[in-house]
Design an enzyme around this catalytic site. Structure first.
Site, mmCIF file in Angstrom:
data_model
loop_
_atom_site.group_PDB
_atom_site.id
_atom_site.type_symbol
_atom_site.label_atom_id
_atom_site.label_comp_id
_atom_site.label_asym_id
_atom_site.label_seq_id
_atom_site.Cartn_x
_atom_site.Cartn_y
_atom_site.Cartn_z
ATOM 1 N N THR A 124 0.632 -1.165 0.007
ATOM 2 C CA THR A 124 -0.083 -0.040 -0.074
ATOM 3 C C THR A 124 0.898 1.239 0.047
ATOM 4 O OG1 THR A 124 -1.445 1.329 1.386
ATOM 5 C CG2 THR A 124 -0.337 -0.109 2.534
ATOM 6 N N ASP A 125 0.303 2.334 -0.590
ATOM 7 C CA ASP A 125 1.263 3.629 -0.366
ATOM 8 C C ASP A 125 1.190 3.977 0.948
ATOM 9 O OD1 ASP A 125 -1.629 4.400 -0.021
ATOM 10 O OD2 ASP A 125 -1.745 5.845 -1.628
ATOM 11 N N GLU A 126 0.329 3.596 1.917
ATOM 12 C CA GLU A 126 0.535 4.041 3.298
ATOM 13 C C GLU A 126 1.820 3.652 3.943
ATOM 14 O OE1 GLU A 126 -3.160 3.407 5.524
ATOM 15 O OE2 GLU A 126 -4.267 3.135 3.917
ATOM 16 N N TYR A 149 -1.371 -0.323 11.169
ATOM 17 C CA TYR A 149 -1.511 -1.058 9.740
ATOM 18 C C TYR A 149 -0.741 -0.956 8.763
ATOM 19 C CZ TYR A 149 -3.099 -1.411 4.870
ATOM 20 O OH TYR A 149 -3.227 -1.886 3.576
ATOM 21 N N LYS A 153 2.467 -3.452 7.115
ATOM 22 C CA LYS A 153 2.730 -3.588 5.756
ATOM 23 C C LYS A 153 3.766 -3.371 5.438
ATOM 24 C CE LYS A 153 -0.283 -4.533 2.995
ATOM 25 N NZ LYS A 153 -0.744 -5.966 2.506
HETATM 26 P P1 NAD Z 1 -10.330 -6.954 2.595
HETATM 27 O O1 NAD Z 1 -9.998 -6.574 4.290
HETATM 28 O O2 NAD Z 1 -11.319 -6.634 2.134
HETATM 29 O O3 NAD Z 1 -9.761 -8.556 2.488
HETATM 30 C C1 NAD Z 1 -8.723 -9.125 3.147
HETATM 31 C C2 NAD Z 1 -8.863 -10.602 2.844
HETATM 32 O O4 NAD Z 1 -7.929 -11.321 3.636
HETATM 33 C C3 NAD Z 1 -10.042 -11.188 3.416
HETATM 34 O O5 NAD Z 1 -10.873 -11.991 2.628
HETATM 35 C C4 NAD Z 1 -9.732 -12.099 4.589
HETATM 36 O O6 NAD Z 1 -10.634 -12.972 5.146
HETATM 37 C C5 NAD Z 1 -8.492 -12.395 4.157
HETATM 38 N N1 NAD Z 1 -7.627 -12.724 5.557
HETATM 39 C C6 NAD Z 1 -7.325 -11.942 6.597
HETATM 40 N N2 NAD Z 1 -6.459 -12.378 7.367
HETATM 41 C C7 NAD Z 1 -6.218 -13.578 6.732
HETATM 42 C C8 NAD Z 1 -5.386 -14.657 7.199
HETATM 43 N N3 NAD Z 1 -4.671 -14.669 8.272
HETATM 44 N N4 NAD Z 1 -4.859 -15.790 6.679
HETATM 45 C C9 NAD Z 1 -5.829 -15.803 5.211
HETATM 46 N N5 NAD Z 1 -6.683 -14.663 4.826
HETATM 47 C C10 NAD Z 1 -6.830 -13.828 5.604
HETATM 48 O O7 NAD Z 1 -8.745 -6.258 2.010
HETATM 49 P P2 NAD Z 1 -8.546 -5.495 0.434
HETATM 50 O O8 NAD Z 1 -9.195 -4.018 0.904
HETATM 51 O O9 NAD Z 1 -9.207 -6.529 -0.438
HETATM 52 O O10 NAD Z 1 -6.984 -5.500 0.416
HETATM 53 C C11 NAD Z 1 -6.432 -6.283 -0.110
HETATM 54 C C12 NAD Z 1 -4.804 -6.350 -0.080
HETATM 55 O O11 NAD Z 1 -4.653 -4.890 -0.660
HETATM 56 C C13 NAD Z 1 -4.342 -6.114 1.512
HETATM 57 O O12 NAD Z 1 -3.125 -6.403 1.450
HETATM 58 C C14 NAD Z 1 -4.330 -4.608 1.683
HETATM 59 O O13 NAD Z 1 -3.391 -4.159 2.511
HETATM 60 C C15 NAD Z 1 -3.976 -4.114 0.086
HETATM 61 N N6 NAD Z 1 -4.304 -2.658 -0.239
HETATM 62 C C16 NAD Z 1 -5.807 -2.350 -0.094
HETATM 63 C C17 NAD Z 1 -5.915 -1.227 -0.577
HETATM 64 C C18 NAD Z 1 -7.359 -0.742 -0.620
HETATM 65 O O14 NAD Z 1 -8.010 0.530 -0.696
HETATM 66 N N7 NAD Z 1 -8.617 -1.487 -0.351
HETATM 67 C C19 NAD Z 1 -5.263 -0.258 -0.923
HETATM 68 C C20 NAD Z 1 -3.565 -0.686 -1.057
HETATM 69 C C21 NAD Z 1 -3.618 -1.714 -0.630
HETATM 70 P P1 TYD Z 2 -10.335 4.556 4.622
HETATM 71 O O1 TYD Z 2 -11.408 4.185 3.838
HETATM 72 O O2 TYD Z 2 -10.334 3.984 5.885
HETATM 73 O O3 TYD Z 2 -8.589 4.246 3.987
HETATM 74 P P2 TYD Z 2 -7.427 4.882 4.509
HETATM 75 O O4 TYD Z 2 -7.733 5.528 5.790
HETATM 76 O O5 TYD Z 2 -6.615 3.369 4.364
HETATM 77 O O6 TYD Z 2 -6.771 5.702 3.432
HETATM 78 O O7 TYD Z 2 -10.237 6.263 4.711
HETATM 79 C C1 TYD Z 2 -10.151 6.984 3.776
HETATM 80 C C2 TYD Z 2 -10.393 8.303 4.316
HETATM 81 O O8 TYD Z 2 -11.469 8.791 4.687
HETATM 82 C C3 TYD Z 2 -9.363 8.522 5.285
HETATM 83 O O9 TYD Z 2 -8.869 9.798 5.127
HETATM 84 C C4 TYD Z 2 -10.053 8.541 6.751
HETATM 85 C C5 TYD Z 2 -11.547 9.127 6.154
HETATM 86 N N1 TYD Z 2 -12.788 8.533 6.600
HETATM 87 C C6 TYD Z 2 -13.793 9.353 7.211
HETATM 88 O O10 TYD Z 2 -13.655 10.376 7.191
HETATM 89 N N2 TYD Z 2 -14.949 8.821 7.821
HETATM 90 C C7 TYD Z 2 -15.011 7.588 7.945
HETATM 91 O O11 TYD Z 2 -15.951 7.010 8.654
HETATM 92 C C8 TYD Z 2 -13.993 6.428 7.313
HETATM 93 C C9 TYD Z 2 -13.911 5.243 7.423
HETATM 94 C C10 TYD Z 2 -12.703 7.378 6.693
#
Ligand code: NAD
Ligand code: TYD
Length: 342
Positions: A124-126, A149, A153
């Site tokens: 992630t960019d985070e 988090y 990562k």
């Molecule tokens: P999500 O939370 O929707 O899904 C995570 C999945 O991982 C779930 O199906 C969960 O059951 C499974 N999981 C959790 N712990 C586990 C374990 N110990 N063993 C096996 N499976 C497990 O997450 P997402 O939003 O789909 O993100 C997927 C990946 O992308 C993550 O690695 C996250 O860090 C990364 N990511 C997400 C975003 C975003 O905007 N959603 C952005 C950047 C990076």
């Molecule tokens: P989020 O979807 O949790 O992603 P991330 O923190 O990993 O970027 O949040 C996106 C942005 O929205 C972040 O600046 C926090 C803000 N946010 C709110 O303002 N209200 C909310 O209820 C949530 C979940 C996020």
């Protein structure tokens, strides 16, 4: 080719599996997922019966689970599995350490033991921390994670790097901005705001609403991951973004317009502790090396996303029932409501 995808029952993983099965119909997939609160078999109900798809329930932090599911003829591991929500990591980091750090080392060890051709870590960019008003994240940006988090990562990235450097494992790390689209669990900003607005519930914006995120439609991200996996160079990091920076307030205002709901639903609430101010990605490397470009604009991606939630009411109702209600109450019930500053 046989691919071992972890976390495939979550948001990005399920979109990726659907995408990959269309793009590579000859490929076999094992979807290995623990099915935490965020994993939902309903996300893949339409592909579950296909002969080249298999689901295995297991935990990436348990070597015995991983080794028994990882067939010797698997070519590629793509690790989407993670605890993924910043607010939950602030509440309780333990699960983030176990899954996001220990789990990644377990997968790396298994990849080495089984002689897997390529290991792809979805990051992630985070991990790069928070930007000021100017500048962009690139592959060379220092790792400066700010939340538990992000720290977990970043630690995972270091372990992947070490496996490449020390053991010669073929690895790739992909960092993306904030993804949005169908099947995202409504704890993250966009699906939470859409589903609350659909029910005329308040929309809790943290702080002043001017934090900036760089948004990418999930299918555009899946195409980028495909290009990087198939054509990327071993040991490299790739940053993926759609050059689509928005403040949280702009995101919510766009959703309200698409849903035809009033601005009065917005409620400014107490800020997230340590809230990163701005993320923004320079995706030049991926654009240059693979000719990748997003196909959706922020407007078109958001319109598709809103339409999906509006037309999948049973999915929405199922994920917002039971434990979700307790989570919501715990997370938002005691948050102070702020007077809007503008
Ligand atoms: P999500 O939370 O929707 O899904 C995570 C999945 O991982 C779930 O199906 C969960 O059951 C499974 N999981 C959790 N712990 C586990 C374990 N110990 N063993 C096996 N499976 C497990 O997450 P997402 O939003 O789909 O993100 C997927 C990946 O992308 C993550 O690695 C996250 O860090 C990364 N990511 C997400 C975003 C975003 O905007 N959603 C952005 C950047 C990076
Ligand atoms: P989020 O979807 O949790 O992603 P991330 O923190 O990993 O970027 O949040 C996106 C942005 O929205 C972040 O600046 C926090 C803000 N946010 C709110 O303002 N209200 C909310 O209820 C949530 C979940 C996020």
């Amino acid at each position: 080719m046989k691919v071992f995808i972890t976390g495939g029952a979550g948001f990005i993983g399920s979109n990726f599996i659907r995408y990959w099965m269309r793009a590579h119909p000859q490929c076999e997939i094992i979807n290995f997922d623990k099915l935490t609160y965020a994993g939902n078999p309903a996300n893949l109900a339409d592909v579950a019966g296909q002969p080249n798809y298999r689901f295995v329930r297991g935990d990436i932090s348990r070597p015995e689970d991983v080794l028994s599911a990882l067939d010797p003829d698997v070519d590629l591991i793509i690790n989407f599995a993670a605890e993924s929500h910043v607010d939950r990591s602030i509440e309780n980091p333990a699960a983030f350490i176990r899954t996001n750090i220990t789990g990644v080392q377990v997968l790396l060890d298994a990849a080495r033991e089984r002689g897997i051709d390529r290991f792809v870590q979805i990051s992630t960019d985070e991990v790069m921390g928070s930007l000021g008003p100017e500048g962009y994240f690139t592959e060379e940006s220092p790792l400066q994670p700010n939340s538990p988090y992000a720290a977990s990562k970043a630690a995972a990235e270091m372990l992947v790097r070490a496996s490449h450097h020390t053991f010669g494992l073929d690895t790739i790390i992909i960092r993306s901005g904030n993804c949005y689209g169908p099947y995202q669990f409504p704890e993250k900003l966009i699906p939470l705001m859409i589903t609350n607005a659909m029910d005329d519930q308040p929309l809790p914006i943290y702080g002043d609403g001017l934090n900036v995120r760089d948004w990418i439609y999930v299918e555009d991200y899946c195409r980028a991951v495909d290009a990087i996996i198939t054509r990327g160079r071993s040991g490299e990091v790739y940053c993926v973004g759609a050059r689509s920076e928005k403040t949280n307030l702009e995101v919510v205002e766009t959703l309200l317009r698409l849903l035809n709901k009033p601005r009065s639903l917005i409620q400014f609430v107490e800020d997230r502790p340590g809230h990163d101010r701005r993320y923004a990605i320079d995706p030049s490397k991926v654009e240059r090396e693979f000719g990748w470009r997003p196909q959706e604009t922020f407007e078109s991606g958001m319109a598709k996303t809103v339409h999906w939630y509006q037309t999948h009411r049973p999915w929405v109702d199922a994920v917002r029932s039971g434990a979700y209600r307790e989570y919501y109450q715990r997370m938002y019930g005691h948050r102070k409501i702020l007077k809007p500053s503008h």
